[in-house]
Scaffold this motif. Sequence first.
Motif, short mmCIF file in Angstrom:
data_model
loop_
_atom_site.label_atom_id
_atom_site.label_comp_id
_atom_site.label_asym_id
_atom_site.label_seq_id
_atom_site.Cartn_x
_atom_site.Cartn_y
_atom_site.Cartn_z
N ILE A 72 0.82 -1.21 0.00
CA ILE A 72 0.00 0.00 0.00
C ILE A 72 0.86 1.26 0.00
CG2 ILE A 72 -1.82 1.25 1.24
CD1 ILE A 72 -2.38 -1.32 2.81
N GLU A 73 1.83 1.28 0.92
CA GLU A 73 2.57 2.51 1.15
C GLU A 73 3.46 2.91 -0.02
OE1 GLU A 73 2.76 -0.24 3.00
OE2 GLU A 73 4.82 -0.80 3.47
N LEU A 77 -0.68 6.85 -3.45
CA LEU A 77 -2.06 7.28 -3.64
C LEU A 77 -2.60 7.83 -2.34
CD1 LEU A 77 -3.52 4.66 -2.17
CD2 LEU A 77 -3.18 3.65 -4.41
N PHE A 81 -11.26 7.37 3.91
CA PHE A 81 -12.08 6.27 4.40
C PHE A 81 -13.48 6.75 4.77
CE2 PHE A 81 -7.76 5.07 4.98
CZ PHE A 81 -7.72 3.70 4.80
N ALA A 85 -11.33 7.82 10.02
CA ALA A 85 -10.05 7.27 10.46
C ALA A 85 -8.95 8.31 10.68
CB ALA A 85 -9.55 6.18 9.48
N PHE A 87 -6.34 9.95 13.04
CA PHE A 87 -5.67 9.37 14.20
C PHE A 87 -6.09 10.15 15.45
CE2 PHE A 87 -2.40 8.81 10.71
CZ PHE A 87 -2.95 7.61 10.31
N HIS A 89 -5.12 10.34 18.46
CA HIS A 89 -4.14 10.85 19.42
C HIS A 89 -3.31 11.98 18.84
CE1 HIS A 89 -2.20 7.92 16.93
NE2 HIS A 89 -1.01 8.20 17.40
N TYR A 98 1.12 13.78 8.66
CA TYR A 98 1.59 12.40 8.83
C TYR A 98 2.32 11.87 7.60
CZ TYR A 98 1.75 7.56 10.37
OH TYR A 98 2.20 6.33 10.74
N VAL A 102 6.17 10.57 7.79
CA VAL A 102 6.71 9.22 7.58
C VAL A 102 7.69 9.17 6.41
CG1 VAL A 102 4.79 8.03 8.66
CG2 VAL A 102 4.73 8.47 6.21
N THR A 150 0.10 13.90 1.09
CA THR A 150 1.15 12.97 0.68
C THR A 150 1.69 13.35 -0.69
OG1 THR A 150 -0.47 11.54 -0.39
CG2 THR A 150 0.08 11.03 1.89
N THR B 176 -8.49 0.18 10.48
CA THR B 176 -8.43 1.24 9.46
C THR B 176 -7.34 2.25 9.78
OG1 THR B 176 -10.82 1.02 9.50
CG2 THR B 176 -9.92 2.69 8.08
N PHE B 177 -7.10 2.52 11.08
CA PHE B 177 -6.06 3.48 11.44
C PHE B 177 -4.71 3.08 10.83
CE2 PHE B 177 -8.71 4.38 15.38
CZ PHE B 177 -9.21 5.55 14.85
N THR B 179 -4.22 0.92 8.33
CA THR B 179 -4.30 0.97 6.87
C THR B 179 -4.19 2.41 6.38
OG1 THR B 179 -5.85 -0.85 7.10
CG2 THR B 179 -5.64 0.12 4.93
N ALA B 180 -4.88 3.33 7.09
CA ALA B 180 -4.80 4.74 6.71
C ALA B 180 -3.35 5.20 6.75
CB ALA B 180 -5.66 5.58 7.66
N GLY B 181 -2.65 4.81 7.81
CA GLY B 181 -1.23 5.17 7.91
C GLY B 181 -0.45 4.67 6.71
N GLN B 182 -0.76 3.45 6.29
CA GLN B 182 -0.04 2.90 5.14
C GLN B 182 -0.37 3.63 3.86
OE1 GLN B 182 -0.91 -1.41 6.25
NE2 GLN B 182 0.97 -1.57 5.09
N THR B 183 -1.66 4.00 3.68
CA THR B 183 -1.99 4.73 2.45
C THR B 183 -1.30 6.09 2.45
OG1 THR B 183 -3.95 5.82 3.36
CG2 THR B 183 -4.29 3.69 2.30
N LEU B 184 -0.90 6.56 3.63
CA LEU B 184 -0.21 7.84 3.69
C LEU B 184 1.30 7.66 3.53
CD1 LEU B 184 -2.29 9.31 6.61
CD2 LEU B 184 -2.37 10.02 4.22
N GLY B 185 1.72 6.44 3.27
CA GLY B 185 3.12 6.21 2.95
C GLY B 185 3.94 5.59 4.06
N ALA B 186 3.29 5.23 5.19
CA ALA B 186 4.05 4.64 6.29
C ALA B 186 4.20 3.15 6.06
CB ALA B 186 3.33 4.88 7.61
N SER B 187 5.38 2.63 6.37
CA SER B 187 5.53 1.17 6.30
C SER B 187 4.75 0.58 7.47
CB SER B 187 6.99 0.79 6.38
OG SER B 187 7.52 1.17 7.62
N LYS B 188 4.50 -0.71 7.39
CA LYS B 188 3.69 -1.40 8.40
C LYS B 188 4.20 -1.09 9.82
CE LYS B 188 0.63 -4.80 9.14
NZ LYS B 188 -0.71 -4.82 8.62
N THR B 190 6.15 1.32 10.89
CA THR B 190 5.99 2.73 11.25
C THR B 190 4.55 3.00 11.66
OG1 THR B 190 7.57 3.19 9.51
CG2 THR B 190 6.47 5.07 10.49
N ALA B 191 3.60 2.45 10.89
CA ALA B 191 2.19 2.68 11.19
C ALA B 191 1.83 2.12 12.57
CB ALA B 191 1.31 2.05 10.11
N ILE B 195 0.92 4.83 15.32
CA ILE B 195 -0.53 4.97 15.41
C ILE B 195 -1.14 3.99 16.41
CG2 ILE B 195 -2.69 4.92 14.14
CD1 ILE B 195 -0.82 5.45 11.62
#
Lengths: 361, 543
Positions: A72-73, A77, A81, A85, A87, A89, A98, A102, A150, B176-177, B179-188, B190-191, B195
């Motif tokens: 995905i990362e 793209l 959601f 979703a 975050f 915190h 974010y 990252v 992003t 989803t949190f 997954t959202a992190g991953q769609t924003l470019g974070a590796s697993k 890191t997410a 998060i």
Amino acid sequence: MPEVSLSHITMRFGKVVAVDEVDLTIADGEYVTILGPSGCGKTTLIRVVAGILEPTQGEVRINGKSMRGVPIEERDLGYVFQNIALFPHMTVKANAAYGPTVKDLPMEEREQVAKKYLEMVKLLDKMSMFPSELCGGEQQKASLARALATGAKLLLLDEPLSALDARVRVDLRYELRRIAKSLGLTVVHVTHDQEEAMSVSDRIVVMRAGGIVESGTPEQLYTRPRDVFTANFIGETNLLEGWVKQRLPGKSTIELRDNSLIEVENCDPQVGEAVVVSVRPEFVFPFTDGLLSRIEYLTYMGTYWRVSSRSQSNDMVEFDVPSIEGKLYHPGQEVYLMFNRNAAVVYPRPKEGVTEAVKLE
Amino acid sequence: MSRLERATAFVSKPRIRNLWTLIVIVFFLAFVITPTLFVLTYAFTNWDLIQTEVIQDPEMMSQIWTAIANSFEIAAIVTLIDILVGLPMAWILVRKKFRGKELLDTLIDMPLAVPTAALGFSAAIFWGITPADLTNPLGLKIVSSPFLLIILLHIIFSYPYMVRSLSAILEQIDQTFETAGQTLGASKLTAVRTITLPLFRAGLVTGIILCFARSLSETGGTVAALATVANTDFNTAPTLIDSLKSTPALAFTSIVLIILALVLLVVVAIVVKKLHIPFRKVWPRPEKILSRGLAPRLKDATSVLFLVFIVLIPSFFVFTFVFTSSPSTTTDWSQFGQSLVNSFLIAGVVTVIDLAMGIPLALYIAKNRSKWLPETLDILVNVPLIVPTVALGFSLKLFWTGGTPVSGPFAIFLVMLAHIAFTYPLMVRNVTGAVEEIDPTYEETARTLGAKPIQGFKRVLFPMIKASILAGAIMAFTRSLGETGATRAVSTTVLTAPNYIVNLIKLENDYYAAALACIILIIISYALMLALRYITRRRKGVS
């Protein structure tokens, strides 16, 4: 520049086939909506594009590059959601930052990018708040800003407005389209709301039971849907069964089940073939002769009255009359109805029956 | 079930319900909380005795402090290890789908059902260097430090608690949190780190408290393990209390233990809530490498290997012992039979009283939130869970008898009271949790449909919490069945099954009989646990 192409995408969950052999190409800069009833596989499809799900079969290409095995990362793209979703915190700003964070961009740049997109969605004044302090619409704007920050040029929207109040939903539609067009994004937007699909899209793809029914501009799908399912799903329509009695260029005659005759401009099926005629209520008029129908009830819609009547063959026929003419009609009254010739669309009668063909599951 | 229903119908009558609530609150304060904390008053009434017999005796003081320090060090190390290995295991259980997951799920709970006295013996003959008369060809015989041995033992029975509390919270964190992190470019990785982990705090507090309290209060297994390796000078606070004879010294140790446990756990709760898990700093490249390919697989494999080699094999190693050593002829099996009867009698009575007294209190707490009395009761109910059971047992004995030795039926009665004190919270917690999870609109709907409050409870709420009540009952039953510390603190003459095993090892060195007794106890407990799992599985199916 992002162009998305899906070839033979199939997604199975155990024995359930959620998406069945789907082919679809989305051009660079195009705003495409995938529209369909719940459970049609549209969310599964967008998740496959994002890489959240790995398809059972088929291939996703973004910019011509195969996405097989690409996590995905690394697909570059943005994804928004349905459940937002954000975050919980992190502040709105930290959420928006974010993506840049990252990527380990320098602090000032993270800040700058986050602010740029928060400004674009008009949330700059709320950036120090936590997501729980915002209302639904603001939350979804923040999540949009986060996805945009992003820098991705491909934006996937998974029912982005479904969780919001009706009024906010309408406002946000225009925002979505405005921002997408101003940034030149390629957008895939999944929704079950046909009004939403009509108002934001360059093109609508109608899905049903894991497959694509048809695709076209909102206008094409409203005025000349190629499939009777689309005719029923987008907007409202009267579906009347009959057979082709006479077929001439620009003027054909259909005999309905109660033996009354209606004229249509275009008719593809041959003489003698069983057909379904679709006419939207705004193209049905009371007249001195035509289809005899008895009024059952009237519904006030603000700018017009919707009159629901039943023909002698027991088919429901609805038509719209201007507000001021509402007093002219009352339940029990018999009227003759005419159809606008060039607005009626004729389909071969589906083998499984009309009810089955337009069913939402 | 029908008997339970009838019982519920009876206690649901309004007048009886109010009266019962009052009785229950008085019961809770008089029979659970006051005896549990009574030992604290000893410091005020008998300070001079403590002064002369304990504080002015440097040898005694050093013994006490060493034991307490050992206990806290062990509990801290065990908890830390549990967190480190529990996190990846929680992930496997909650986020992964694979064949055999059910089995893994069952395996993790297995040590929970086994009485710790049996675990202590089993772990000691697996890891420890055992004395010459304990022949055991398959044992590893590599751990000579009693400190290390006790750590290894405590990991076994605290690990399931940690994994369970972490999984419970992970299940509530929307995936989803991540997954959202991953769609924003974070590796697993890191997410997860930036998060999910920061959202973990509540679960971490529960897990830490459960593990820490369990380790701090464990007596039977520790005594059994230390006796098996013929240790004479190493003590944890509970084993010291177990061996001390002088009342002032016992009181002093119990007081210090209770106060330190309460203070430490409050501190833990505060620290974990304030703990700042950094989410602004990222290391994209190394975290990306660690997120894919070999690293995650290695992590999962390590988690499973840890479960198998550190938790499961030592737990059930005792089975091999019976096959590799020769039976002794002198064992008095009628005593073991009697001890089983005692254990079941005590556990049975305790469970029935927990049910009768626990459900009304749970309902009262769950349905009257935001009033001060139920809120206070809700906090108080946790106290016996945190107080080490051996200190609880001693405190309770001091409350009822003033510290004189007890025997016979009265001793059994006191043991029951002690077991009620630490099992009661389990029942109340379970039922309160279940009631609070259920949308009150169900009962309100029943009322709009014409049901009286009692009928609303009986026909709507009760069927929904029935499984939790049963789960609470079985938890209380197994905890009582496996308890050693509280029993021995009240009286060493009451022969319960775990107590019998400890005596076999410690006093008679009859290892074969001990192993056999352990196995029988394990099988019985395991059958009970299967029943528990069956019931909780059905509950999930219903909801």
